[in-house]
Design a protein around this motif. Structure first.
Motif, PDB file in Angstrom:
ATOM      1  N   LEU A  41      28.697  48.695  25.413  1.00  0.00           N
ATOM      2  CA  LEU A  41      28.655  47.330  25.951  1.00  0.00           C
ATOM      3  C   LEU A  41      30.023  46.813  26.378  1.00  0.00           C
ATOM      4  CD1 LEU A  41      26.172  45.546  23.517  1.00  0.00           C
ATOM      5  CD2 LEU A  41      25.704  46.489  25.779  1.00  0.00           C
ATOM      6  N   GLN A  42      31.067  47.594  26.201  1.00  0.00           N
ATOM      7  CA  GLN A  42      32.410  47.115  26.515  1.00  0.00           C
ATOM      8  C   GLN A  42      32.547  46.629  27.956  1.00  0.00           C
ATOM      9  OE1 GLN A  42      35.533  50.017  26.027  1.00  0.00           O
ATOM     10  NE2 GLN A  42      37.164  48.473  26.066  1.00  0.00           N
ATOM     11  N   LEU A  50      30.898  43.200  28.223  1.00  0.00           N
ATOM     12  CA  LEU A  50      31.619  42.163  27.481  1.00  0.00           C
ATOM     13  C   LEU A  50      32.890  41.744  28.209  1.00  0.00           C
ATOM     14  CD1 LEU A  50      31.266  43.528  23.823  1.00  0.00           C
ATOM     15  CD2 LEU A  50      30.154  41.507  24.792  1.00  0.00           C
ATOM     16  N   ILE A  51      33.597  42.718  28.787  1.00  0.00           N
ATOM     17  CA  ILE A  51      34.815  42.385  29.539  1.00  0.00           C
ATOM     18  C   ILE A  51      34.465  41.563  30.772  1.00  0.00           C
ATOM     19  CG2 ILE A  51      36.695  43.356  30.899  1.00  0.00           C
ATOM     20  CD1 ILE A  51      36.836  45.653  28.931  1.00  0.00           C
ATOM     21  N   ALA A  52      33.382  41.930  31.462  1.00  0.00           N
ATOM     22  CA  ALA A  52      32.952  41.154  32.630  1.00  0.00           C
ATOM     23  C   ALA A  52      32.555  39.729  32.241  1.00  0.00           C
ATOM     24  CB  ALA A  52      31.783  41.861  33.310  1.00  0.00           C
ATOM     25  N   LEU A  53      31.999  39.574  31.037  1.00  0.00           N
ATOM     26  CA  LEU A  53      31.639  38.241  30.557  1.00  0.00           C
ATOM     27  C   LEU A  53      32.874  37.380  30.347  1.00  0.00           C
ATOM     28  CD1 LEU A  53      29.512  36.252  29.250  1.00  0.00           C
ATOM     29  CD2 LEU A  53      30.098  37.352  27.078  1.00  0.00           C
ATOM     30  N   LEU A  93      23.574  36.005  26.445  1.00  0.00           N
ATOM     31  CA  LEU A  93      22.323  36.467  25.838  1.00  0.00           C
ATOM     32  C   LEU A  93      21.832  37.752  26.501  1.00  0.00           C
ATOM     33  CD1 LEU A  93      20.493  33.024  25.461  1.00  0.00           C
ATOM     34  CD2 LEU A  93      21.678  34.340  23.697  1.00  0.00           C
ATOM     35  N   HIS A  94      22.038  37.865  27.814  1.00  0.00           N
ATOM     36  CA  HIS A  94      21.613  39.077  28.517  1.00  0.00           C
ATOM     37  C   HIS A  94      22.410  40.299  28.059  1.00  0.00           C
ATOM     38  CE1 HIS A  94      20.124  41.586  31.793  1.00  0.00           C
ATOM     39  NE2 HIS A  94      21.383  41.891  32.082  1.00  0.00           N
ATOM     40  N   VAL A  95      23.722  40.118  27.864  1.00  0.00           N
ATOM     41  CA  VAL A  95      24.546  41.249  27.437  1.00  0.00           C
ATOM     42  C   VAL A  95      24.178  41.685  26.037  1.00  0.00           C
ATOM     43  CG1 VAL A  95      26.906  41.932  26.881  1.00  0.00           C
ATOM     44  CG2 VAL A  95      26.455  40.646  28.974  1.00  0.00           C
ATOM     45  N   LEU A  96      23.873  40.728  25.155  1.00  0.00           N
ATOM     46  CA  LEU A  96      23.626  41.040  23.757  1.00  0.00           C
ATOM     47  C   LEU A  96      22.178  41.397  23.462  1.00  0.00           C
ATOM     48  CD1 LEU A  96      25.740  40.987  21.442  1.00  0.00           C
ATOM     49  CD2 LEU A  96      26.501  39.852  23.550  1.00  0.00           C
TER      50      LEU A  96
END
Length: 498
Positions: free
Chosen positions: A465-466, A469-472, A491-494
């Protein structure tokens, strides 16, 4: 409308005649004669004037100039009063009383001292205020006992750039639709403030998703030099959902003032903003006054029921200015050269922001705190963390890696996020923090090539997911990320993290 004393004075002689006095004794109200009625009205005005207390003015003499401090003898004025130092052939120099010793008053100037000579007159400045209506339609003026500084406030400040004295710096002409009001206001009772319950959209995705800010919160922006704090302040100034934005540029380089306004704040942000600039070459009292003036402007708009965003850069320069003043008047240094009064002034300034009385208006404040050498244990940084409602740390390592805004979410916290964010966002943010912490611990292992997938499922998920997460957490300064969109992306990433 009844005639005023000035109008009566133009029609009547300087004093009533003996016949007029005899008639007034028989008819005190003057009901039987218009002339006697005017005399009765005039006498009532004189009686009202006699009941008004007019403070005596004491003038002093300049006896000593040492560094930043002026020492005057014979002047009696309270701490915080503004005086004028008048020397023959020179423009008066404004100075504020910052202390006293016996019959000697210590003053700190707000202008240049060149040309002042021993024996110059020190005169307390008084502010005329209009008294309430006395009699019927008579407005009397007196010299006010409030000798503190009064500076322009009002809607005419929007879109303008001012110095710490309330004078325009933008060459946009004189101020319109303003009136002078005192800088110092009575603090709001803590029990009368509304708690922070509503989220605030800052337009910055990393803050909206991981460090949600509430309306009326006071939060610190901790950063060293050159890590993008001014850019982040400009993003919040353009995108934050606020009615009025007040920017205080305190103790920064003069070059940065125009660059911040034109390049970072922009025309869109300036339209609903008031900028108060007190650059680094200004006297320390002027720098402190600039921070107080910016806060007073924010309080003015808050009291009108508006939601204000206060951006102050920086709180550290405010403390340094107080340190210069305190050391100059003989206060002993304490922690790293900061006298105790520095740590007393910080909460006095910060506590003026926040929600207003019973939900009428709010001030959401962001104070930048400079960390010398990126040391988070700097005494001012440590004191600020204790009096603010959270802190956002900007990392030099992230900035050097091209990660902007360089917010280190692992070291940052919003103390009101649990009160303004839904439960699912809190759980997702907590999970994202755990994954980022796992990546940080395994960074050396991954860089050396010793990481083998399959041995640690949690680390495998963090590595997977890195990129998301960086894009977030990254965002271009010209892009706006709304609160709802930021929450949805988190919420979409997680979703895959469980």
């Amino acid at each position: 409308m009844s005639p005023t004393a000035h109008e009566i004075d133009a029609e009547l002689p300087l004093a009533p005649s003996s016949a007029d006095l005899a008639d007034l004794i028989d008819d005190p109200t003057g009901a039987e004669s218009p002339r006697l009625a005017r005399w009765a009205h005039w006498l009532r005005d004189l009686e009202a004037c006699a009941q008004v207390r007019v403070p005596l003015q004491s003038h002093g003499t300049l006896v000593r100039v040492t560094g930043l401090v002026l020492e005057a003898a014979g002047v009696r004025a309270p701490v915080g009063a503004v005086c004028e130092v008048r020397s023959e052939g020179q423009e008066p120099v404004a100075a504020e009383v910052v202390g006293f010793n016996g019959d000697r008053a210590f003053l700190m100037p707000t202008g240049e001292l060149h040309g002042l000579a021993s024996g110059a007159h020190v005169v307390p400045r008084v502010t005329p205020n209009t008294l309430p209506q006395l009699g019927r339609d008579n407005a009397l003026w007196r010299r006010s006992e409030d000798r503190g500084l009064h500076l322009p406030m009002g809607d005419g400040l929007l879109g303008r750039v001012l110095d710490a004295h309330g004078q325009p710096m933008d060459r946009g002409g004189p101020l319109q639709h303003v009136r002078n009001e005192p800088l110092q206001r009575r603090p709001i009772n803590a029990m009368d403030r509304d708690p922070v319950r509503q989220p605030l959209d800052t337009g910055v995705r990393a803050i909206n998703s991981m460090l949600t800010v509430g309306r009326g919160q006071r939060i610190g922006l901790f950063a060293g030099t050159g890590v993008g704090k001014s850019v982040l302040l400009g993003m919040m100034a353009r995108y934050t959902a606020a009615d009025v934005i007040v920017v205080g540029l305190i103790g920064e380089r003069g070059r940065e003032v125009k660059e911040f306004i034109e390049d970072i704040l922009g025309e869109e942000g300036l339209q609903r903003s008031v900028v108060v600039a007190a650059p680094a070459d200004a006297p320390p009292l002027v720098r402190m006054q600039g921070a107080t003036y910016a806060t007073a402007i924010a309080e003015h708009f808050r009291d009108q029921g508006r939601h204000v965003l206060l951006l102050m850069d920086s709180l550290t320069r405010f403390a340094m200015a107080q340190r210069e003043i305190a050391l100059a008047i003989g206060e002993p240094p304490a922690t790293k050269g900061y006298p105790p009064s520095c740590f007393a002034k910080l909460p006095q300034l910060v506590e003026r922001s926040g929600n207003g009385l019973h939900g009428v208006g709010s001030i959401t404040a962001f104070y930048t705190v400079l960390s010398e050498g990126d040391d988070q244990q700097d005494p001012i940084a440590d004191a600020a963390r204790g009096i603010l409602d959270g802190h956002i740390v900007l990392s030099r390592d992230l900035a050097e890696a091209g990660h902007f805004p360089a917010i280190d979410v692992e070291k940052s916290i919003s103390r009101v996020m649990t009160s303004v964010a839904p439960r699912e966002q809190l759980d997702a943010a907590r999970r994202a923090r755990a994954l980022l912490a796992r990546l940080t611990k395994a960074r050396d292992l991954i860089q050396l090539g010793a990481y083998q997938p399959g041995h640690d499922p949690e680390l495998d998920l963090a590595v997977q997911l890195q990129p998301q997460l960086i894009a977030l957490l990254q965002q271009d300064m010209r892009d706006r990320a709304t609160l709802d969109a930021s929450r949805a992306q988190l919420l979409h990433v997680l979703k895959r993290a469980g």
